[in-house]
Design a protein around this motif. Structure first.
Motif: not given
Length: 210
Positions: A143-144, A147-148, A150-151, A164-165, A168
């Protein structure tokens, strides 16, 4: 539980290369059986039969079911996660281009290279508690990677999301459903699917057109 290391197939000697190929065959067969049967219904007899091995031969490589299952989870999980994280850490290109690359890696993994992954990590299986924690850790690493990127896109203003969650989870849900509906008739069908799916999913993150 110990973890069996899978040696690079380009090892120095013929014996080592042969052993490594056999280990990979065993791990692949184990992943198949686990995905089909679940942990409690998986047994070494069926894995050995699929590989045309004796059970004694299987024990030569993995002394117990727990060691085999542990090695299998680590192999599948890290193989995919390492590809995703390497893609996420490549800073070349826009956030959209990097997220597109991640989506392609994920789809290629669960549709073509490691279809067992969807069952082993994304669907609830009858894992004993000792395995649940490790599968959670591997899912978090997976998942990270997304997220990396996307952030980064949110920070640059390229992506706009309310939560965000939620975004995702929607992304993963859509990607992981692809093996259910996608059927390739020709090799180029994969490329078409990667492109159209990625283009559709990027709309979750891009701001609406004015």
């Amino acid at each position: 539980m110990s973890t069996v290391e899978v040696v690079d197939e380009e090892g120095p000697g013929r014996v080592e290369r042969r052993r490594n190929r056999k280990v990979l065959d065993i791990l692949t067969a184990t992943a198949d059986v686990l995905a089909e049967r679940g942990y409690h219904q998986t047994n070494l007899d069926e894995i050995a039969e699929r590989l045309d091995l004796t059970k004694a031969s299987l024990y030569h490589y993995f002394p117990s079911k727990d060691e085999l299952v542990t090695a299998c989870l680590e192999w599948v999980g890290k193989l995919v996660n390492d590809r995703l994280m390497a893609t996420a850490q490549n800073r070349e290109g826009t956030a959209s281009e990097r997220l597109t690359a991640l989506i392609r890696v994920q789809l290629d993994s669960i549709v073509r290279e490691h279809p067992q992954m969807a069952q082993l990590f994304l669907q609830p299986l009858d894992w004993p508690e000792s395995y649940r924690e490790r599968t959670k850790e591997l899912r978090k690493e997976h998942d990270e990677a997304f997220r990396t990127v996307i952030r980064d896109g949110i920070a640059s203003g390229e992506f706009v999301v309310e939560d965000e969650s939620t975004a995702v989870h929607c992304l993963h849900g859509a990607m992981n459903y692809v093996p259910v509906w996608f059927r390739a008739k020709r090799k180029k069908d994969y490329e078409t699917m990667y492109e159209t799916t990625a283009a559709s999913l990027l709309r979750l993150f891009r701001p609406p057109a004015p």
